[in-house]
Design a protein around this motif. Structure first.
Motif, short mmCIF file in Angstrom:
data_model
loop_
_atom_site.label_atom_id
_atom_site.label_comp_id
_atom_site.label_asym_id
_atom_site.label_seq_id
_atom_site.Cartn_x
_atom_site.Cartn_y
_atom_site.Cartn_z
N TRP A 60 12.27 16.42 6.42
CA TRP A 60 11.71 15.31 7.22
C TRP A 60 10.47 14.83 6.52
CZ3 TRP A 60 12.78 12.77 11.89
CH2 TRP A 60 11.71 12.13 12.53
N HIS A 61 10.40 13.54 6.26
CA HIS A 61 9.23 12.98 5.57
C HIS A 61 8.76 11.76 6.33
CE1 HIS A 61 6.80 10.96 2.52
NE2 HIS A 61 6.76 12.12 1.87
N HIS A 62 7.51 11.77 6.72
CA HIS A 62 6.95 10.68 7.53
C HIS A 62 5.70 10.17 6.83
CE1 HIS A 62 5.71 9.34 11.92
NE2 HIS A 62 5.48 8.40 11.02
N GLN A 63 5.75 8.94 6.39
CA GLN A 63 4.56 8.31 5.78
C GLN A 63 4.01 7.28 6.76
OE1 GLN A 63 5.31 5.99 2.23
NE2 GLN A 63 3.13 5.84 1.69
N VAL A 64 2.84 7.57 7.30
CA VAL A 64 2.18 6.66 8.23
C VAL A 64 1.29 5.72 7.42
CG1 VAL A 64 0.68 6.51 10.26
CG2 VAL A 64 2.13 8.53 9.94
N VAL A 65 1.40 4.43 7.66
CA VAL A 65 0.63 3.45 6.88
C VAL A 65 -0.18 2.57 7.82
CG1 VAL A 65 0.77 1.65 5.13
CG2 VAL A 65 2.51 3.44 5.19
N GLY A 66 -1.50 2.63 7.67
CA GLY A 66 -2.35 1.78 8.52
C GLY A 66 -3.75 2.36 8.64
N PRO A 67 -4.57 1.73 9.47
CA PRO A 67 -5.98 2.13 9.57
C PRO A 67 -6.19 3.32 10.51
CG PRO A 67 -5.56 0.26 11.00
CD PRO A 67 -4.26 0.56 10.29
N VAL B 270 4.21 15.17 5.99
CA VAL B 270 3.64 14.01 6.67
C VAL B 270 2.47 13.51 5.83
CG1 VAL B 270 2.53 13.17 8.77
CG2 VAL B 270 4.31 14.91 8.94
N ARG B 271 2.48 12.22 5.57
CA ARG B 271 1.42 11.63 4.76
C ARG B 271 0.82 10.43 5.46
NH1 ARG B 271 0.98 12.38 -0.73
NH2 ARG B 271 2.25 14.04 -1.62
N HIS B 272 -0.43 10.16 5.13
CA HIS B 272 -1.09 8.97 5.67
C HIS B 272 -1.62 8.12 4.53
CE1 HIS B 272 -4.66 6.99 7.92
NE2 HIS B 272 -3.61 6.21 7.93
N THR B 273 -1.11 6.92 4.43
CA THR B 273 -1.66 5.93 3.50
C THR B 273 -2.66 5.10 4.29
OG1 THR B 273 0.40 5.89 2.24
CG2 THR B 273 -1.10 4.01 1.97
N HIS B 274 -3.92 5.34 3.99
CA HIS B 274 -5.00 4.73 4.79
C HIS B 274 -5.29 3.33 4.24
CE1 HIS B 274 -9.45 5.13 6.28
NE2 HIS B 274 -8.78 4.21 6.94
N THR B 275 -4.98 2.33 5.03
CA THR B 275 -5.26 0.96 4.62
C THR B 275 -5.65 0.17 5.85
OG1 THR B 275 -4.31 -1.03 3.63
CG2 THR B 275 -2.76 0.42 4.75
N ASP B 276 -6.69 -0.61 5.73
CA ASP B 276 -7.25 -1.29 6.90
C ASP B 276 -7.37 -2.79 6.64
OD1 ASP B 276 -8.79 -2.26 9.01
OD2 ASP B 276 -9.93 -0.39 9.17
N PRO B 277 -6.56 -3.59 7.33
CA PRO B 277 -6.60 -5.04 7.08
C PRO B 277 -7.88 -5.72 7.58
CG PRO B 277 -4.62 -4.35 8.29
CD PRO B 277 -5.58 -3.22 8.33
N GLY B 278 -8.70 -5.02 8.35
CA GLY B 278 -9.94 -5.63 8.83
C GLY B 278 -9.84 -6.27 10.19
N ALA C 260 0.84 -1.20 0.00
CA ALA C 260 0.00 0.00 0.00
C ALA C 260 0.88 1.25 0.00
CB ALA C 260 -0.92 0.00 1.22
N ALA C 261 1.95 1.19 0.78
CA ALA C 261 2.85 2.35 0.86
C ALA C 261 3.52 2.61 -0.48
CB ALA C 261 3.89 2.11 1.95
N ASP C 262 3.86 1.53 -1.20
CA ASP C 262 4.46 1.68 -2.52
C ASP C 262 3.46 2.25 -3.52
OD1 ASP C 262 6.83 0.60 -1.64
OD2 ASP C 262 6.36 -1.45 -2.33
N ASP C 263 2.23 1.72 -3.46
CA ASP C 263 1.22 2.07 -4.46
C ASP C 263 0.64 3.46 -4.25
OD1 ASP C 263 1.63 -0.44 -5.37
OD2 ASP C 263 -0.27 -1.29 -4.64
N ASP C 264 0.58 3.88 -3.00
CA ASP C 264 -0.16 5.10 -2.69
C ASP C 264 0.64 5.92 -1.69
OD1 ASP C 264 -1.92 7.04 -1.85
OD2 ASP C 264 -3.30 5.66 -0.85
#
Lengths: 159, 737
Positions: free
Chosen positions: B451-458, B518-526, B301-305
């Motif tokens: 400084w670049h922070h990509q947060v990945v998760g729900p 700062v970015r947020h890649t919103h992805t939720d595994p359920g 998800a982080a790679d794609d978005d």
């Protein structure tokens, strides 16, 4: 089956399945709710009571093993209406946060001090490491037990 | 001058029994205020009740789960009411709009907000009641009210000798109107705030008499246990109900939304019957993934978005393009369980046209929605009685356990208590989400330029809105509940507050760096998630403060000096950092075989800096000492602040050293304290807490102790071993894993 046991000095006869953990007998049959259910596997110590003077995890002690024996719970720790010195120290030190584990902590500490009244810090840590506290009150627990062991805890009631 | 008894009686007779009025808001129960003659009780507002026999009751709208509201909020109202805190009896609040947390428009206890949001309203309530009592006394004595004073539950006559106890004045006071400006006491006159010691609930909690949810006893009460699907989202296909029905003590076996409930006369009978229960699950919609899949999916998800840009100062891409070096690192954090020592439980009693629930809950108004969902009742027909909570940490903000008890009660129509086993509590928790962080920093000339922070998760509101949205509109019809949730999410950031649960602590990166993205890649595994002590800060703190440490090392700077230079513009950050460095003797070498790590982090408005000193002995991480400087503004109870910070440190260390929930093919692998261990007494480090003396508005202390200790320990291990650990929990030998 009917069985008898002495709880906090009072003889009680109960009709209960022998494999029922002592914990649920104390709580639900005898109505003494101070002893807590935490894990059901003897891992957290919240259910600690004294059985013939020995600390046991009542969640993992079938009640038939307690038949004919004497059980002391947190409610039976005070004597003649006067709080146990540990209970006073708990209040003085403001130990509890959520408080759920504290009955078990006090019961473990009471056994320690009965047999080692001048317990040192390492004795206290060893004796209480079977009792979990999720809130993290450990340092105050140790300080409160140390204050009783060293006699520094002031008995304000003068008992 | 002495009391003119005849006048006193005359005024009393003229006013008692009158002026009982209700403040009703649409869709809300409304708390009746005024004087009740039948029991001589005066409620000047939604919080206080004073009686003719000199009792003072205080309705506590923020639940007591260990964090100290029972003492802290009582202290606030006591200060202005001029009654000793110990002379006030707190009562847990029913559901009413007056008791909503103003920050959330819900009656919930969380977000380290209790003192901060009560600081003004409770003191004002106390002051207004006090002024009405003074006015009443002044009327009796026929003196100027401004010359009367209040102290320890009495009003004192201007002559300094005569006094009237509040109990004698409540009826009169109820008809007084305060027309003058009510001033809050200046700090110099505080008797309890900033000075109070001890806890008002310590006695009950040291004698086994404090009543928790699990302790509720009702006439004719039965017990139930619920078997839930091992894989989240599975449904019951079939079960051997008739076999179970025949077992000793079993009263009923029923399917509910969340699984199969066994109702028995005694708890142990229900548990024994449960061992024989065989359920066939329909896994069509069930979770099937394993923890490794979660992180693989996050990386993909982080790679794609690249995600939504949540903060953009300067131009990171530009800074990176022109930099000498760009450093990159990824951090992973596992799912974590709450493990409150009191397992989930609730007791419910359905009486046909109403239901009463007793539960340890952080959100009783959401509890009403949960109970309404599974019965034919509307929220107004449902009463939630809150008890002491055997720990909360965010777990009891979600009301699944009340929903279960209500569903069973609706069927059996007798009082029923549902108790979860520890194994059920661990496996059917809603977890702190597993998260991935991708960090980048541009460095030129030994300075950090970007400084670049990509947060990945729900994000948590996706899960929480289900009952939270209807709880904000409890008069809405039930068929709209789920729609409300969807609307709430769609309107997020527009009509409803933006959910920052994934990015808090990342978007507020405090250091002076010119280009911050700062970015947020919103992805939720359920996997079910909810609030967990310090929420987003718990994972963003680890990522940000570990990466800061990496940058210090990469630029050849001392980790303290590196941070200090970049935080010079933030006085409160700077102060706690300088203090912790002084306290810990940072500049002197650590004792032989040990190393120290530092972290600085603000959360919930509170500034915390920590230094951890650790070693590796016998293949285990040994934490020796933790120093902590904290600035939480004005302190109400210094001892409770210290306790909360210390407890937070232990909570954080537990996560750093032990915390990991894993899934295998959709099933949670951990079950009890042997495989989800909590820190024990023998692991306890020495913890030294220093609180900054401040008269800023108070901020929270329940959570801010947690986040910095995790990176501070990781940074200490790096200093010790030279190996950087970017995954939690931390290991004694990183390279062997």
């Amino acid at each position: 089956m009917a069985l008898s046991l002495t709880v906090n000095g009072e003889k009680r006869t109960l009709e209960v399945d022998g494999d029922t953990p002592l914990l649920w007998v104390i709580r639900d049959e005898l109505g003494l709710k101070g002893t807590k259910f935490g894990c059901g596997a003897g891992l957290c110590g919240a259910c600690t009571v004294h059985l013939d003077g020995q600390p046991v995890r009542s969640c993992s002690t079938p009640v038939d093993l307690a038949s004919g024996k004497s059980v002391t719970t947190i409610e039976g720790l005070a004597s003649r209406g006067d709080l146990h010195p540990l209970q006073k120290a708990w209040v003085e030190h403001g130990v509890p946060q959520c408080g759920y584990c504290q009955s078990g902590q006090i019961m473990s500490a009471a056994y320690l001090l009965k047999h080692n009244p001048a317990a040192e810090r390492e004795d206290i840590v060893a004796a209480l490491s079977g009792n979990l506290c999720r809130c993290g009150t450990y340092s105050k627990i140790i300080a409160a037990v140390e204050s009783v062991a060293s006699g520094e805890s002031v008995d304000r009631e003068g008992a | 001058m002495t009391l003119n008894r005849r006048d006193f009686l005359k005024v009393s007779a003229g006013t008692s029994g009158s002026l009982v009025f209700a403040l009703a808001l649409p869709g809300c129960s409304g708390i009746q205020t005024g004087y009740r003659e039948e029991d001589g009780a005066w409620k000047p507002d939604a919080w206080l009740e004073l009686t003719t026999d000199n009792k003072v009751y205080f309705t506590l709208a923020r639940v007591e789960m260990g964090q100290g509201t029972y003492t802290g909020l009582t202290t606030l109202i006591a200060e202005e009411l001029e009654v000793e805190p110990a002379a006030i009896t707190p009562k847990f609040a029913p559901v009413a709009s007056e008791y909503r947390n103003p920050l959330y428009k819900l009656q919930l206890t969380g977000g380290s907000t209790s003192i901060a949001t009560s600081w003004m309203p409770l003191r004002q309530a106390g002051a207004e009641a006090r002024e009405m009592l003074i006015l009443a006394a002044a009327r009796v004595w026929e003196v100027d009210h401004s010359e009367c004073t209040a102290f320890e539950g009495h009003v004192r006559h201007p002559n300094g000798v005569d006094t009237l106890p509040y109990g004698k004045l409540v009826s009169l006071a109820s008809s007084e109107t305060v027309r003058h400006e009510v001033k809050l006491k200046p700090q110099s006159q505080w008797r309890y705030i900033g000075k109070a010691r001890g806890r008002l609930d310590a006695g009950a909690k040291s004698t086994g008499t404090a009543e928790y949810g699990i302790d509720i006893e009702l006439p004719g009460m039965v017990y139930a246990v619920v078997t839930r699907p091992p894989r989240y989202g599975a449904r019951v296909k079939s079960f051997n109900g008739s076999d179970i029905q025949a077992m000793p003590g079993v009263l009923k076996v029923l399917e509910i939304e969340r699984g199969v409930a066994i109702v028995a006369g005694k708890y142990w009978q229900a548990r024994k019957a449960q061992q024989k229960l065989k359920v066939e699950w329909d896994n069509a919609d069930a979770l099937g993934l394993s923890t490794n899949d979660v992180f693989a999916d996050y990386h993909k998800a982080a790679d794609d978005d690249a995600g939504v840009r949540e903060r953009d100062d300067g131009d990171f891409a530009d800074a990176a393009a022109g930099a000498e070096r760009v450093l990159e690192a990824s951090y992973e954090q596992p799912y974590l369980a709450h493990a409150t020592l009191e397992p989930m439980n609730a007791t419910a009693w359905y009486r046909g046209d109403s239901m009463e629930v007793w539960a340890p809950t952080q959100a009783p108004d959401l509890g009403r929605i949960a109970a309404a969902r599974v019965s034919d009742l509307s929220p107004d027909d449902i009463t939630i009685n809150t008890t002491f909570l055997g720990g909360g940490f965010g777990r009891r903000l979600t009301q699944d356990y009340i929903e279960e008890a209500a569903a069973v009660a609706y069927s059996v129509k007798t009082p029923v208590k549902v108790i979860w086993s520890r194994e059920e509590d661990t496996r059917h928790d809603l977890y702190r989400p597993a998260m991935l962080h991708r960090m980048k920093a541009s460095v030129s000339g030994g300075e950090v330029t970007g400084w670049h922070h990509q947060v990945v998760g729900p994000q948590i509101l996706d899960w929480y809105v289900r009952n939270a949205a209807p709880a904000q509109y409890p008069w809405s019809p039930k068929f709209l509940y789920d729609t409300l949730g969807k609307v709430g999410l769609m309107a997020e950031g527009i009509a409803t507050p933006k959910d920052i649960s994934a990015i808090e602590g990342a978007i507020d990166y405090p250091y002076k760096v010119a280009n911050v993205e700062v970015r947020h890649t919103h992805t939720d595994p359920g996997v079910p998630i909810t609030w967990w002590r310090s929420v987003g800060y718990s994972h963003n703190g680890f990522a940000a403060e570990t990466f800061m440490d990496e940058l210090a090392h990469e630029t050849g700077k001392d980790p303290y000096e590196f941070r200090r230079a970049l935080i010079a513009h933030q006085p409160r950050h700077r102060e706690v950092l300088d203090r912790v460095v002084a306290m810990s003797g940072w500049k002197a070498p650590a004792p032989s075989g040990r190393a120290r790590g530092v972290a600085l982090f603000q959360s919930f408005g509170t500034y915390v800096a920590q230094v951890v000193e650790a070693s590796i002995e016998n293949d285990g991480i040994h934490v020796h000492r933790v120093w902590c400087a904290v600035d939480c503004g004005q302190v109400v109870n210094p001892e409770i602040v210290r306790d909360q910070i210390e407890g937070g440190i232990i909570f954080g260390l537990t996560a750093a050293l032990h915390g990991e929930i894993t899934l295998q093919d959709g099933e949670v692998q951990q079950s009890n304290f042997h495989d989800y261990p909590l820190m024990r007494n023998y692991e306890l480090p020495e913890i030294i807490v220093d609180i900054v003396d401040s008269d800023e508005t108070p901020t929270g202390v329940g959570e801010p102790g947690v986040p910095p200790v995790i990176p501070a320990l990781g940074n200490a291990l790096f200093a010790l071993t030279g190996e950087r650990q970017r995954k939690l929990p931390l290991k004694a030998a990183a390279s062997s894993l």
